[in-house]
Scaffold this motif. Structure first.
Motif, PDB file in Angstrom:
ATOM      1  N   VAL A 156       0.840  -1.204   0.000  1.00 12.29           N
ATOM      2  CA  VAL A 156       0.000   0.000   0.000  1.00 12.29           C
ATOM      3  C   VAL A 156       0.875   1.254   0.000  1.00 12.29           C
ATOM      4  CG1 VAL A 156      -1.701   1.285   1.367  1.00 12.29           C
ATOM      5  CG2 VAL A 156      -1.931  -1.187   1.101  1.00 12.29           C
ATOM      6  N   ASP A 157       1.919   1.249   0.819  1.00 10.87           N
ATOM      7  CA  ASP A 157       2.814   2.411   0.875  1.00 10.87           C
ATOM      8  C   ASP A 157       3.472   2.653  -0.488  1.00 10.87           C
ATOM      9  OD1 ASP A 157       2.264   2.995   3.475  1.00 10.87           O
ATOM     10  OD2 ASP A 157       4.030   2.009   4.309  1.00 10.87           O
ATOM     11  N   LYS A 158       3.835   1.574  -1.175  1.00 16.31           N
ATOM     12  CA  LYS A 158       4.476   1.730  -2.495  1.00 16.31           C
ATOM     13  C   LYS A 158       3.501   2.307  -3.500  1.00 16.31           C
ATOM     14  CE  LYS A 158       8.343  -1.421  -2.277  1.00 16.31           C
ATOM     15  NZ  LYS A 158       8.251  -2.712  -1.553  1.00 16.31           N
ATOM     16  N   LEU A 159       2.257   1.812  -3.468  1.00 14.13           N
ATOM     17  CA  LEU A 159       1.238   2.356  -4.372  1.00 14.13           C
ATOM     18  C   LEU A 159       0.996   3.829  -4.068  1.00 14.13           C
ATOM     19  CD1 LEU A 159      -1.358  -0.531  -4.651  1.00 14.13           C
ATOM     20  CD2 LEU A 159      -0.366   0.712  -6.579  1.00 14.13           C
ATOM     21  N   TYR A 160       0.969   4.155  -2.786  1.00 11.62           N
ATOM     22  CA  TYR A 160       0.766   5.552  -2.380  1.00 11.62           C
ATOM     23  C   TYR A 160       1.897   6.419  -2.924  1.00 11.62           C
ATOM     24  CZ  TYR A 160       0.416   9.624   0.740  1.00 11.62           C
ATOM     25  OH  TYR A 160       0.333  10.891   1.243  1.00 11.62           O
ATOM     26  N   ALA A 161       3.126   5.963  -2.786  1.00 10.93           N
ATOM     27  CA  ALA A 161       4.287   6.722  -3.271  1.00 10.93           C
ATOM     28  C   ALA A 161       4.206   6.916  -4.787  1.00 10.93           C
ATOM     29  CB  ALA A 161       5.577   6.006  -2.881  1.00 10.93           C
ATOM     30  N   LYS A 162       3.779   5.847  -5.488  1.00  7.60           N
ATOM     31  CA  LYS A 162       3.646   5.935  -6.948  1.00  7.60           C
ATOM     32  C   LYS A 162       2.568   6.957  -7.336  1.00  7.60           C
ATOM     33  CE  LYS A 162       2.763   3.111 -11.099  1.00  7.60           C
ATOM     34  NZ  LYS A 162       1.775   4.024 -11.671  1.00  7.60           N
ATOM     35  N   ILE A 163       1.419   6.871  -6.687  1.00  7.65           N
ATOM     36  CA  ILE A 163       0.324   7.801  -6.988  1.00  7.65           C
ATOM     37  C   ILE A 163       0.771   9.232  -6.712  1.00  7.65           C
ATOM     38  CG2 ILE A 163      -1.997   8.514  -6.249  1.00  7.65           C
ATOM     39  CD1 ILE A 163      -2.529   5.453  -5.715  1.00  7.65           C
ATOM     40  N   PHE A 164       1.448   9.410  -5.580  1.00 11.71           N
ATOM     41  CA  PHE A 164       1.964  10.727  -5.199  1.00 11.71           C
ATOM     42  C   PHE A 164       2.869  11.282  -6.304  1.00 11.71           C
ATOM     43  CE2 PHE A 164       3.981  14.010  -2.778  1.00 11.71           C
ATOM     44  CZ  PHE A 164       3.201  14.244  -1.658  1.00 11.71           C
ATOM     45  N   ARG A 165       3.846  10.481  -6.729  1.00 11.46           N
ATOM     46  CA  ARG A 165       4.786  10.898  -7.789  1.00 11.46           C
ATOM     47  C   ARG A 165       4.053  11.230  -9.080  1.00 11.46           C
ATOM     48  NH1 ARG A 165       7.853   6.461  -6.319  1.00 11.46           N
ATOM     49  NH2 ARG A 165       7.057   5.360  -8.113  1.00 11.46           N
ATOM     50  N   ASP A 166       3.154  10.329  -9.496  1.00 15.39           N
ATOM     51  CA  ASP A 166       2.431  10.512 -10.759  1.00 15.39           C
ATOM     52  C   ASP A 166       1.614  11.802 -10.741  1.00 15.39           C
ATOM     53  OD1 ASP A 166       3.492   8.158 -11.549  1.00 15.39           O
ATOM     54  OD2 ASP A 166       1.634   6.990 -11.507  1.00 15.39           O
ATOM     55  N   LEU A 167       0.929  12.030  -9.613  1.00 17.06           N
ATOM     56  CA  LEU A 167       0.067  13.216  -9.543  1.00 17.06           C
ATOM     57  C   LEU A 167       0.892  14.501  -9.561  1.00 17.06           C
ATOM     58  CD1 LEU A 167      -2.682  12.020  -7.029  1.00 17.06           C
ATOM     59  CD2 LEU A 167      -3.040  12.676  -9.411  1.00 17.06           C
ATOM     60  N   ILE A 168       2.009  14.488  -8.827  1.00 15.80           N
ATOM     61  CA  ILE A 168       2.876  15.676  -8.819  1.00 15.80           C
ATOM     62  C   ILE A 168       3.352  15.964 -10.253  1.00 15.80           C
ATOM     63  CG2 ILE A 168       5.129  16.579  -8.053  1.00 15.80           C
ATOM     64  CD1 ILE A 168       3.611  16.537  -5.601  1.00 15.80           C
ATOM     65  N   GLU A 169       3.666  14.890 -10.984  1.00 15.35           N
ATOM     66  CA  GLU A 169       4.145  15.057 -12.352  1.00 15.35           C
ATOM     67  C   GLU A 169       3.055  15.661 -13.242  1.00 15.35           C
ATOM     68  OE1 GLU A 169       6.068  11.543 -13.994  1.00 15.35           O
ATOM     69  OE2 GLU A 169       5.777  12.426 -15.994  1.00 15.35           O
TER      70      GLU A 169
ATOM     71  N   MET B 109      14.183  20.155   3.096  1.00 10.90           N
ATOM     72  CA  MET B 109      15.414  20.891   3.425  1.00 10.90           C
ATOM     73  C   MET B 109      16.093  21.451   2.184  1.00 10.90           C
ATOM     74  SD  MET B 109      15.811  20.865   6.720  1.00 10.90           S
ATOM     75  CE  MET B 109      17.542  21.198   7.089  1.00 10.90           C
ATOM     76  N   ALA B 110      15.910  20.788   1.039  1.00 18.20           N
ATOM     77  CA  ALA B 110      16.706  21.107  -0.145  1.00 18.20           C
ATOM     78  C   ALA B 110      16.391  22.480  -0.749  1.00 18.20           C
ATOM     79  CB  ALA B 110      16.517  20.016  -1.202  1.00 18.20           C
ATOM     80  N   GLU B 111      15.143  22.896  -0.684  1.00 23.36           N
ATOM     81  CA  GLU B 111      14.749  24.124  -1.392  1.00 23.36           C
ATOM     82  C   GLU B 111      14.191  25.161  -0.416  1.00 23.36           C
ATOM     83  OE1 GLU B 111      11.437  23.185  -3.931  1.00 23.36           O
ATOM     84  OE2 GLU B 111      10.905  21.434  -2.765  1.00 23.36           O
ATOM     85  N   PRO B 112      14.424  26.442  -0.679  1.00 23.08           N
ATOM     86  CA  PRO B 112      13.860  27.488   0.190  1.00 23.08           C
ATOM     87  C   PRO B 112      12.338  27.527   0.069  1.00 23.08           C
ATOM     88  CG  PRO B 112      14.842  28.466  -1.765  1.00 23.08           C
ATOM     89  CD  PRO B 112      15.181  27.009  -1.799  1.00 23.08           C
ATOM     90  N   TYR B 113      11.674  28.028   1.107  1.00 20.37           N
ATOM     91  CA  TYR B 113      10.226  28.176   1.031  1.00 20.37           C
ATOM     92  C   TYR B 113       9.871  29.326   0.102  1.00 20.37           C
ATOM     93  CZ  TYR B 113       9.860  25.123   5.109  1.00 20.37           C
ATOM     94  OH  TYR B 113       9.942  24.069   5.960  1.00 20.37           O
ATOM     95  N   GLU B 175       4.675  26.643 -10.872  1.00 23.99           N
ATOM     96  CA  GLU B 175       4.599  25.179 -10.855  1.00 23.99           C
ATOM     97  C   GLU B 175       5.805  24.501 -10.192  1.00 23.99           C
ATOM     98  OE1 GLU B 175       5.941  23.875 -15.286  1.00 23.99           O
ATOM     99  OE2 GLU B 175       3.982  24.792 -15.031  1.00 23.99           O
ATOM    100  N   HIS B 176       6.920  25.239 -10.075  1.00 18.55           N
ATOM    101  CA  HIS B 176       8.071  24.620  -9.400  1.00 18.55           C
ATOM    102  C   HIS B 176       7.816  24.452  -7.895  1.00 18.55           C
ATOM    103  CE1 HIS B 176       8.863  28.876  -8.520  1.00 18.55           C
ATOM    104  NE2 HIS B 176       9.572  28.437  -7.509  1.00 18.55           N
ATOM    105  N   THR B 177       6.698  25.034  -7.403  1.00 19.10           N
ATOM    106  CA  THR B 177       6.403  24.923  -5.967  1.00 19.10           C
ATOM    107  C   THR B 177       5.484  23.749  -5.643  1.00 19.10           C
ATOM    108  OG1 THR B 177       4.414  26.304  -6.073  1.00 19.10           O
ATOM    109  CG2 THR B 177       6.519  27.456  -5.771  1.00 19.10           C
ATOM    110  N   ILE B 178       5.143  22.968  -6.655  1.00 15.42           N
ATOM    111  CA  ILE B 178       4.115  21.937  -6.437  1.00 15.42           C
ATOM    112  C   ILE B 178       4.539  20.891  -5.410  1.00 15.42           C
ATOM    113  CG2 ILE B 178       2.968  19.974  -7.559  1.00 15.42           C
ATOM    114  CD1 ILE B 178       2.395  21.790  -9.902  1.00 15.42           C
ATOM    115  N   ASN B 179       5.774  20.456  -5.500  1.00 15.93           N
ATOM    116  CA  ASN B 179       6.227  19.445  -4.532  1.00 15.93           C
ATOM    117  C   ASN B 179       6.174  20.007  -3.111  1.00 15.93           C
ATOM    118  OD1 ASN B 179       7.444  16.848  -3.852  1.00 15.93           O
ATOM    119  ND2 ASN B 179       9.241  18.083  -3.309  1.00 15.93           N
TER     120      ASN B 179
END
Lengths: 218, 218
Positions: A156-169, B109-113, B175-179
């Motif tokens: 479940v955690d892996k699927l969550y991480a994948k969904i998170f990545r995909d949506l951010i993209e 930590m990597a990027e400024p707010y 859009e660079h702030t999405i993450n």
């Protein structure tokens, strides 16, 4: 009260617990279905049925307290009832997450999905199976099974991480999808939390059978 | 066991509960401070201290079960212990949310707010006060106070809605702030959930004093 009466009361409470579990599974199933199929009525049904889940929590709790007061159990019997008191809280919370998903359905009715929902229903299928399995482990006092079920939280955690990545993209590429993407991301998080509650139940089952509290929720 | 012994045991458990509450408040405080000040060490401290919170939950639970087994309380006394069993679960879960916030600190930590964090610490201040107040209401058996504290959840919900809107707007424009924005949005959600747990505690306090279960968590 005789031992037999005690066992009968416990059996009755177990039946109620399994019914509550079934309602929660259905709530998760319908909430996700309402989201995938954009079915507002089904979403409303999930919200309405949550009252029933809350009521069952209360009834089982009252039953546990009544049995403790009348039977004054000790040792394993008391741990059994204490565990049930904990499990109903987790189940009730799962129901709340299903409601939150159903509310998302109603919020996202206005605009078409950027792409069909595939991973979210897949994640939900895993989670529903975990809910059922954890309750079976409780009834069967099976701490081995509880350990195995909790381990599935990784999937479940892996699927969550994948969904998170995909949506951010997707959100990064198409900024008009940010509102939708954010809400879908929260849906994935609700599912992840439901799985966490399953892990809690598994911890209680292990506590009940062994008297040892473990932290399965890494 | 005499009545006096019972009261002494209960007092001891209450002291443990308040200590656990203090640890949880500190965890929320430090997690948010670590996020605002981008302090990785403080974030690590929150993660480490969570073990202590988990351990206290387990100790208080064991103490409740021991007291139930030895004293075999009924009525209000039993409800008091049952309520404590429920409250420690909520407190422990709050600690987990603080850990989730601390983990966000390390991830960002990597990027400024994009802009200084203002509403999130404000929301956290409200939430911390609610945690403390709800435990005081439990100790004082004050169902009126419990109702008032739960009503403050509205303030938290409004702040959450504002943060949500603001972040979506920032993400839409840059859009660079999405993450970053998504992670901060989850932080606001963790705080909102902590407030929900406070509402649960308030419901338990009302249940304990009146025997009636209310749903304050609208």
């Amino acid at each position: 009260m005789s031992r037999q009466n005690f066992e009968e009361q416990l059996d009755g409470l177990h039946r109620q617990l399994m019914s509550m579990g079934t309602l929660v599974e259905e709530a998760i199933h319908k909430a996700i279905k309402s989201l995938v199929e954009r079915d507002r009525e089904l979403a409303m049904e999930v919200m309405k049925n949550d009252q029933l889940i809350n009521q069952m929590e209360h009834e089982i709790e009252s039953g546990c307290f009544r049995t403790i007061a009348l039977q004054q159990p000790v040792g394993g019997d008391l741990r059994r009832l204490g565990t049930m008191l904990k499990i109903v809280t987790d189940l009730e919370r799962m129901g709340d997450h299903a409601v939150a998903i159903a509310k998302t359905t109603t919020r996202l009715m206005a605009e078409p999905y950027v792409k069909p929902l595939i991973d979210i229903p897949l994640m939900a299928d895993h989670v529903k199976a975990m809910v059922r399995d954890s309750l079976n482990a409780y009834i069967a006092k099976d701490d081995q099974a509880a350990g195995r079920i909790a381990a599935q939280d990784d999937v479940v955690d892996k699927l969550y991480a994948k969904i998170f990545r995909d949506l951010i993209e997707v959100m990064s590429k198409q900024e008009h999808t940010i509102n939708q993407g954010t809400h879908l991301l929260l849906v994935a998080q609700y599912l992840e939390r439901i799985a966490d509650h399953v892990t809690n139940i598994c911890e209680w089952v292990i506590y009940m059978t062994s008297g040892q509290k473990t932290d399965l929720n890494k």
